[in-house]
Design an enzyme around this catalytic site. Sequence first.
Site, PDB file in Angstrom:
ATOM      1  N   ASN A  82       0.832  -1.206   0.000  1.00 31.44           N
ATOM      2  CA  ASN A  82       0.000   0.000   0.000  1.00 31.44           C
ATOM      3  C   ASN A  82       0.865   1.254   0.000  1.00 31.44           C
ATOM      4  O   ASN A  82       1.894   1.303   0.666  1.00 31.44           O
ATOM      5  CB  ASN A  82      -0.854   0.041   1.270  1.00 31.44           C
ATOM      6  N   THR A  85      -1.965   8.034   1.304  1.00 29.32           N
ATOM      7  CA  THR A  85      -1.525   9.426   1.448  1.00 29.32           C
ATOM      8  C   THR A  85      -0.871   9.588   2.822  1.00 29.32           C
ATOM      9  O   THR A  85      -1.361   9.068   3.830  1.00 29.32           O
ATOM     10  CB  THR A  85      -2.740  10.375   1.319  1.00 29.32           C
ATOM     11  N   LEU A 155      -6.183  -1.959 -13.070  1.00 27.26           N
ATOM     12  CA  LEU A 155      -7.464  -2.620 -12.817  1.00 27.26           C
ATOM     13  C   LEU A 155      -8.379  -1.738 -11.970  1.00 27.26           C
ATOM     14  O   LEU A 155      -7.916  -0.966 -11.133  1.00 27.26           O
ATOM     15  CB  LEU A 155      -7.257  -3.984 -12.159  1.00 27.26           C
ATOM     16  N   CYS A 268      -8.114   5.387  -5.300  1.00 26.01           N
ATOM     17  CA  CYS A 268      -7.038   5.861  -6.183  1.00 26.01           C
ATOM     18  C   CYS A 268      -7.148   7.314  -6.622  1.00 26.01           C
ATOM     19  O   CYS A 268      -6.167   8.054  -6.547  1.00 26.01           O
ATOM     20  CB  CYS A 268      -6.974   4.992  -7.434  1.00 26.01           C
TER      21      CYS A 268
END
Length: 474
Positions: A82, A85, A155, A268
């Site tokens: 991962n 932010t 994806l 995203c």
Amino acid sequence: MCIYGGTTCAVIASNNPEVVVTVVDLNAERIKAWSSDELPIYEPGLLHLVKKARDGARRNLFFSKSISSAIIEADLIFMCVNTPTKQTGPGAGQALELDYLEGAIRRIAEVAQNDKIIVEKSTVPCRTAETIREILDTTGRPGVKFSVLSNPEFLAAGTAIADLLQPDRVLIGCSKTPDGYSAAGALADVYAAWMPRDRIITINLFSAELTKLAANALLAQRISSINSLSAICEATGADIEEVTYACGLDSRIGPSMFKASVGFGGSCFKKDILSLCYISEFLGLAEVSAYWKSVIDINEYQKDKFTSRIVSCLGNTVTKKKLAVLGFTFKKDTDDTRESAAISVVSRLVAEGAHVSIYDPCAKTDQIWRDIGTYVTVCESAYEACMNAQAVIILTEWDEFNNRVTTDAQRSSDRLRGPQPGFVNLIRSKLDWPLVADIMCPPKYVFDGRNVVDAGKLEELGFRVECVGKPSMS
Ligand code: UDX
């Protein structure tokens, strides 16, 4: 590991029976889930694919906590960690957190005993591959050679398997050296097991890294552009669906990622645009940063505007009014609620004193409560949510909520979806809108944040319908 790492590995393993794929994660619970029938994510078709490669006659997909031995045995390592932010320190709230990635790289450098190809799959700022190579070169064992590639994933949630099986393109970024090309060739062979070679594109390492951020920013920008036009439609009497249809027929514009909505969500778009803004600022490109930031600003505006419309239609107050929310995930066919527009809309309605009942076929109750607190009621069915409600608010475009005719494509996507243990049986029947009309209280509003309903048909049942990008009835 990011939750889509396991999905990518399942597709690679099922298409390369001679390759052994081992998925490792620091989180033991997650590995346990991947090894069971209750996978950590809901993704149509995923369980079937995992079971085939993990439990079938030719087992070649393994889930393990033994990180060091998996590194030692591997020739090629996908980094799927991962990169959320950053929450603290320089760049907090904008830059990507690369802590997990760096930790994983240091672990590889520490234990690798022979040459490895390291494939960066996580979304990273441009030039991260250089940092990775520096860490590997300075901390790796003498004589061990590392090649670093960038292979960003495109994806989307809900269609991940189809996106992986039939991608528009596979990007491989490599350094333009003989070693770089040779590593890129080895990775291309993995994809060539199921993809035509001409769709596997080799580009410069840093171009590949930037392409991932750029593609997401451009897609989000299309949605914000159309959402900004939806506001003009609402004010003028133009219809956003007609405008998008007509614009989309222009082959230079095209119809996809062009649907007006209550706002985009997901893990995203916002994160990647913020990262692009941070890079731009870091490079002294304030105007570029402001340009991309405006895509996020329009999205926030869109969510807020939709909520204000609800409040205004309901007599400028929602205090103590029962409102039913249908759909909480950031899009259909996923259990993911990250950055879902529903979080903003529901939070504001709750803050204004509304009694909100939520039904989503896939989102977990605990997750909804984590996202907005336990002030809301989470219901087992849409009817329970709608009982005595003054308004229904559609926030996710689940097929069952629309009152249009079911197409063959929808029926076959329903077959692909479920049932899956651990999740509600996803083959569900359509919402019985006449019944909903019977159990609701006046004024029986439907606020359609996804433009999925046939408003005319609902109006015949006595509903007042408000859609995104269409003039208000009241
Ligand atoms: C996105 C990218 O599409 C994918 O390529 C990348 O790898 C990851 O980010 P994802 O976030 O899973 O995928 O979903 P996507 O289908 O792109 O939708 C994102 C958001 O935009 C959702 O909330 C969706 O409802 C919304 N959306 C999408 C619209 O509002 N209108 C559209 O026309 C399309």
